[in-house]
Enzyme design. Structure first.
Site, PDB file in Angstrom:
ATOM      1  N   CYS A 117       0.826  -1.210   0.000  1.00  0.00           N
ATOM      2  CA  CYS A 117       0.000   0.000   0.000  1.00  0.00           C
ATOM      3  C   CYS A 117       0.860   1.260   0.000  1.00  0.00           C
ATOM      4  O   CYS A 117       1.798   1.374   0.779  1.00  0.00           O
ATOM      5  CB  CYS A 117      -0.918  -0.006   1.218  1.00  0.00           C
ATOM      6  SG  CYS A 117      -2.078   1.369   1.167  1.00  0.00           S
ATOM      7  N   CYS A 136      -0.086   4.991   6.796  1.00  0.00           N
ATOM      8  CA  CYS A 136      -0.765   4.851   8.096  1.00  0.00           C
ATOM      9  C   CYS A 136       0.169   4.151   9.094  1.00  0.00           C
ATOM     10  O   CYS A 136       0.577   2.996   8.866  1.00  0.00           O
ATOM     11  CB  CYS A 136      -2.051   4.062   7.923  1.00  0.00           C
ATOM     12  SG  CYS A 136      -3.038   4.615   6.502  1.00  0.00           S
ATOM     13  N   CYS A 148      -0.272   0.513  10.380  1.00  0.00           N
ATOM     14  CA  CYS A 148      -0.663  -0.566   9.459  1.00  0.00           C
ATOM     15  C   CYS A 148       0.512  -1.357   8.907  1.00  0.00           C
ATOM     16  O   CYS A 148       1.446  -0.788   8.331  1.00  0.00           O
ATOM     17  CB  CYS A 148      -1.476   0.024   8.312  1.00  0.00           C
ATOM     18  SG  CYS A 148      -2.128  -1.267   7.231  1.00  0.00           S
ATOM     19  N   CYS A 164     -17.155  -9.145   5.887  1.00  0.00           N
ATOM     20  CA  CYS A 164     -16.491  -7.885   5.546  1.00  0.00           C
ATOM     21  C   CYS A 164     -15.228  -8.156   4.735  1.00  0.00           C
ATOM     22  O   CYS A 164     -14.354  -8.910   5.161  1.00  0.00           O
ATOM     23  CB  CYS A 164     -16.144  -7.130   6.828  1.00  0.00           C
ATOM     24  SG  CYS A 164     -15.313  -5.574   6.498  1.00  0.00           S
ATOM     25  N   CYS A 182     -20.128  -6.212   3.734  1.00  0.00           N
ATOM     26  CA  CYS A 182     -19.411  -4.999   4.124  1.00  0.00           C
ATOM     27  C   CYS A 182     -18.095  -4.989   3.360  1.00  0.00           C
ATOM     28  O   CYS A 182     -17.529  -6.057   3.091  1.00  0.00           O
ATOM     29  CB  CYS A 182     -19.152  -5.007   5.630  1.00  0.00           C
ATOM     30  SG  CYS A 182     -18.168  -3.596   6.188  1.00  0.00           S
ATOM     31  N   CYS A 241     -20.000   2.357   8.404  1.00  0.00           N
ATOM     32  CA  CYS A 241     -19.251   1.770   9.513  1.00  0.00           C
ATOM     33  C   CYS A 241     -17.998   2.619   9.663  1.00  0.00           C
ATOM     34  O   CYS A 241     -17.160   2.658   8.758  1.00  0.00           O
ATOM     35  CB  CYS A 241     -18.898   0.320   9.168  1.00  0.00           C
ATOM     36  SG  CYS A 241     -17.792  -0.452  10.348  1.00  0.00           S
ATOM     37  N   ARG A 293     -18.467  -1.832  17.823  1.00  0.00           N
ATOM     38  CA  ARG A 293     -17.746  -3.108  17.668  1.00  0.00           C
ATOM     39  C   ARG A 293     -16.446  -3.107  18.459  1.00  0.00           C
ATOM     40  O   ARG A 293     -15.595  -2.228  18.293  1.00  0.00           O
ATOM     41  CB  ARG A 293     -17.450  -3.396  16.197  1.00  0.00           C
ATOM     42  CG  ARG A 293     -16.714  -4.743  16.024  1.00  0.00           C
ATOM     43  CD  ARG A 293     -16.560  -5.191  14.586  1.00  0.00           C
ATOM     44  NE  ARG A 293     -17.822  -5.170  13.908  1.00  0.00           N
ATOM     45  CZ  ARG A 293     -18.097  -4.402  12.855  1.00  0.00           C
ATOM     46  NH1 ARG A 293     -17.184  -3.649  12.338  1.00  0.00           N
ATOM     47  NH2 ARG A 293     -19.283  -4.435  12.320  1.00  0.00           N
TER      48      ARG A 293
HETATM   49  N1  SAM Z   1      -6.999   0.203   2.963  1.00  0.00           N
HETATM   50  C1  SAM Z   1      -8.287   0.545   3.442  1.00  0.00           C
HETATM   51  C2  SAM Z   1      -8.280   1.791   4.294  1.00  0.00           C
HETATM   52  O1  SAM Z   1      -7.260   2.073   4.917  1.00  0.00           O
HETATM   53  O2  SAM Z   1      -9.286   2.485   4.324  1.00  0.00           O
HETATM   54  C3  SAM Z   1      -9.004  -0.565   4.183  1.00  0.00           C
HETATM   55  C4  SAM Z   1      -8.236  -1.464   5.157  1.00  0.00           C
HETATM   56  S1  SAM Z   1      -7.614  -0.732   6.634  1.00  0.00           S
HETATM   57  C5  SAM Z   1      -6.479  -1.960   7.167  1.00  0.00           C
HETATM   58  C6  SAM Z   1      -8.974  -0.729   7.775  1.00  0.00           C
HETATM   59  C7  SAM Z   1      -8.762  -0.223   9.170  1.00  0.00           C
HETATM   60  O3  SAM Z   1      -8.124  -1.218   9.953  1.00  0.00           O
HETATM   61  C8  SAM Z   1      -7.916   0.990   9.419  1.00  0.00           C
HETATM   62  O4  SAM Z   1      -8.593   2.181   9.139  1.00  0.00           O
HETATM   63  C9  SAM Z   1      -7.614   0.881  10.892  1.00  0.00           C
HETATM   64  O5  SAM Z   1      -8.601   1.538  11.661  1.00  0.00           O
HETATM   65  C10 SAM Z   1      -7.650  -0.631  11.156  1.00  0.00           C
HETATM   66  N2  SAM Z   1      -6.306  -1.146  11.475  1.00  0.00           N
HETATM   67  C11 SAM Z   1      -5.306  -1.369  10.608  1.00  0.00           C
HETATM   68  N3  SAM Z   1      -4.204  -1.823  11.239  1.00  0.00           N
HETATM   69  C12 SAM Z   1      -4.498  -1.882  12.550  1.00  0.00           C
HETATM   70  C13 SAM Z   1      -3.763  -2.248  13.722  1.00  0.00           C
HETATM   71  N4  SAM Z   1      -2.489  -2.631  13.658  1.00  0.00           N
HETATM   72  N5  SAM Z   1      -4.386  -2.207  14.916  1.00  0.00           N
HETATM   73  C14 SAM Z   1      -5.679  -1.806  14.984  1.00  0.00           C
HETATM   74  N6  SAM Z   1      -6.417  -1.438  13.922  1.00  0.00           N
HETATM   75  C15 SAM Z   1      -5.848  -1.462  12.718  1.00  0.00           C
HETATM   76  C1  DTB Z   2     -11.810  -2.072  11.441  1.00  0.00           C
HETATM   77  O1  DTB Z   2     -12.146  -1.026  12.040  1.00  0.00           O
HETATM   78  N1  DTB Z   2     -10.985  -2.987  11.927  1.00  0.00           N
HETATM   79  C2  DTB Z   2     -10.770  -4.057  10.999  1.00  0.00           C
HETATM   80  C3  DTB Z   2     -11.751  -3.694   9.858  1.00  0.00           C
HETATM   81  N2  DTB Z   2     -12.236  -2.397  10.234  1.00  0.00           N
HETATM   82  C4  DTB Z   2     -11.334  -3.765   8.479  1.00  0.00           C
HETATM   83  C5  DTB Z   2      -9.340  -4.232  10.592  1.00  0.00           C
HETATM   84  C6  DTB Z   2      -8.420  -4.520  11.759  1.00  0.00           C
HETATM   85  C7  DTB Z   2      -7.062  -4.767  11.193  1.00  0.00           C
HETATM   86  C8  DTB Z   2      -6.098  -5.220  12.239  1.00  0.00           C
HETATM   87  C9  DTB Z   2      -4.724  -5.415  11.703  1.00  0.00           C
HETATM   88  C10 DTB Z   2      -4.568  -6.471  10.660  1.00  0.00           C
HETATM   89  O2  DTB Z   2      -5.243  -7.531  10.691  1.00  0.00           O
HETATM   90  O3  DTB Z   2      -3.747  -6.284   9.766  1.00  0.00           O
HETATM   91 FE1  SF4 Z   3      -2.992   1.197   3.242  1.00  0.00          FE
HETATM   92 FE2  SF4 Z   3      -3.078   0.125   5.655  1.00  0.00          FE
HETATM   93 FE3  SF4 Z   3      -3.492   2.728   5.355  1.00  0.00          FE
HETATM   94 FE4  SF4 Z   3      -5.357   0.956   4.475  1.00  0.00          FE
HETATM   95  S1  SF4 Z   3      -4.736   1.308   6.593  1.00  0.00           S
HETATM   96  S2  SF4 Z   3      -4.576   2.765   3.394  1.00  0.00           S
HETATM   97  S3  SF4 Z   3      -4.007  -0.737   3.820  1.00  0.00           S
HETATM   98  S4  SF4 Z   3      -1.578   1.639   4.918  1.00  0.00           S
END
Ligand code: SAM
Ligand code: DTB
Ligand code: SF4
Length: 340
Positions: free
Chosen positions: A54, A58, A61, A98, A129, A189, A261
């Site tokens: 990606c 973030c 992530c 989802c 979702c 959501c 949630r």
């Molecule tokens: N790429 C898309 C986006 O960022 O909108 C969708 C997937 S993204 C991984 C969805 C959400 O997962 C993020 O907005 C964040 O709130 C949550 N998330 C990602 N990594 C996480 C982590 N290490 N711990 C907790 N929540 C996480």
């Molecule tokens: C949300 O708020 N939490 C979920 C879902 N929406 C997509 C994602 C959590 C991701 C946790 C880190 C991972 O699995 O990589």
């Molecule tokens: Fe990319 Fe992760 Fe950010 Fe979603 S949350 S835009 S997968 S870096």
């Protein structure tokens, strides 16, 4: 019934945060019972349909290509594999499926395949979702026409703290996506992450931003940061667990009609902490071994916890499956068909 308010100030929300713990939980539980069955929990299942590589940064992530280490990238999954996974999730008792994709926004050729996934998952009788990043109005409409029920797009944190976490896209762009999603008739959501080094003021400010949306999100994920190795937030001090519970309770009070949630991070929580979160008004979870790339609480542990707490799965408006529930579905106990 307490009507949802859209004019919560950050100061007012901070006052809630600072209440004595028992008073805060009592208020949250009272409001919870006005609209929900306090012993029913919505069950969602999560799958990563496209992983890693990606371009966004973030800080939480593991899928960002900009971090020191990130997960092995995987291309968009074939449609039939996604539908097979949804069927397994349904057999295990999930009500909502989802689909999450890495990336800033869906590309044109990906969107067509995702539409086919949505049609297939919907045909199984599951709620659908997706979380695919930023959407324009046309993309949101196409997803809704394919049968998408919910779109997940988190604010993640307060507008004030946002720049510490993400620099490649703005808080306002997130609000724009949420506006398109809402205007095109999808359910929203949206929530955030606790434990990224933010303070109570930031948590209050994020909840104020959610509450000030023209319509409250139907679903509000409160994620506990999973501080993953190789991300800039590796090693960040975890929040006081009681502050995490407080965040759930405050979310329940300011967003009284939403499903809150208890989202990422349950694997690292004790059963007692999760029970406090349910008492504070959490009424939805992700169920299954994995979230997107990180681990989730083990399914057998969840079933045991539900049994110990007398909780059951809520299956709103879900058509009865043709066959009797197989596998884990039978273990969730009595299902709840209340139309709230
Ligand atoms: N790429 C898309 C986006 O960022 O909108 C969708 C997937 S993204 C991984 C969805 C959400 O997962 C993020 O907005 C964040 O709130 C949550 N998330 C990602 N990594 C996480 C982590 N290490 N711990 C907790 N929540 C996480
Ligand atoms: C949300 O708020 N939490 C979920 C879902 N929406 C997509 C994602 C959590 C991701 C946790 C880190 C991972 O699995 O990589
Ligand atoms: Fe990319 Fe992760 Fe950010 Fe979603 S949350 S835009 S997968 S870096």
């Amino acid at each position: 019934m307490t009507e949802p308010r859209h004019d919560w100030s950050v100061d007012e929300i901070e006052v809630l945060y600072d209440l004595p713990f028992n008073d805060l939980l009592f208020r949250a539980q009272q409001l919870h019972r006005e609209r929900f069955d306090a012993n029913a929990v919505q069950i969602s299942s999560l799958i990563s349909i496209k992983t890693g590589a990606c371009p966004e940064d973030c800080a939480y992530c593991p899928q960002s290509a900009r971090h020191e280490r990130s997960v092995t990238p995987e291309r968009l999954m074939p449609v039939d594999e996604v539908i097979a996974a949804a069927r397994r999730a349904r057999e295990r008792g999930a009500a909502r499926f989802c689909m999450g994709a890495s990336g800033s926004a869906p590309k044109a050729r990906e969107l067509e395949a995702i539409e086919a996934m949505i049609r297939g998952v919907k045909a199984l009788g599951l709620e659908t979702c997706a979380t695919l990043g930023a959407l324009n109005a046309d993309q949101a409409r196409r997803l809704r026409e394919a049968g998408l029920d919910y779109y997940n797009h988190n604010l993640d944190t307060s507008p004030e703290y946002y720049g510490e976490i993400i620099t490649t896209r703005s808080f306002d762009e997130r609000l724009e996506t949420l506006a398109h999603v809402r205007e095109e008739g999808l359910k929203v959501c949206s929530g955030g992450i606790i434990g990224m080094g933010e303070g109570r003021r930031d948590r209050s400010s994020m909840l104020a931003a959610l509450a000030s949306l023209p319509a409250h999100p139907e679903s509000v994920p409160i994620n506990h940061l999973i501080a993953l190795p190789g991300t800039p937030l590796e090693g960040v001090e975890p929040p006081d667990p009681f502050d995490f519970v407080r965040t759930i309770a405050v979310a329940r009070i300011v967003l009284p009609a939403a499903h809150v949630r208890l989202s990422a991070g349950r694997e690292g929580m004790s059963d007692e902490l999760q029970a406090l979160c349910f008492l504070a008004g959490a009424n939805s979870i992700f169920y299954g071994e994995k979230l997107l790339t990180a681990g989730n609480a083990a399914p057998e542990r969840d079933r045991a916890l539900f049994a110990r707490l007398g909780l059951r799965a809520e299956h709103e408006n879900r058509p009865e499956p043709a066959a009797p529930p197989a596998g884990d579905a039978a273990l969730w106990g009595r299902t709840c068909s209340h139309a709230h």
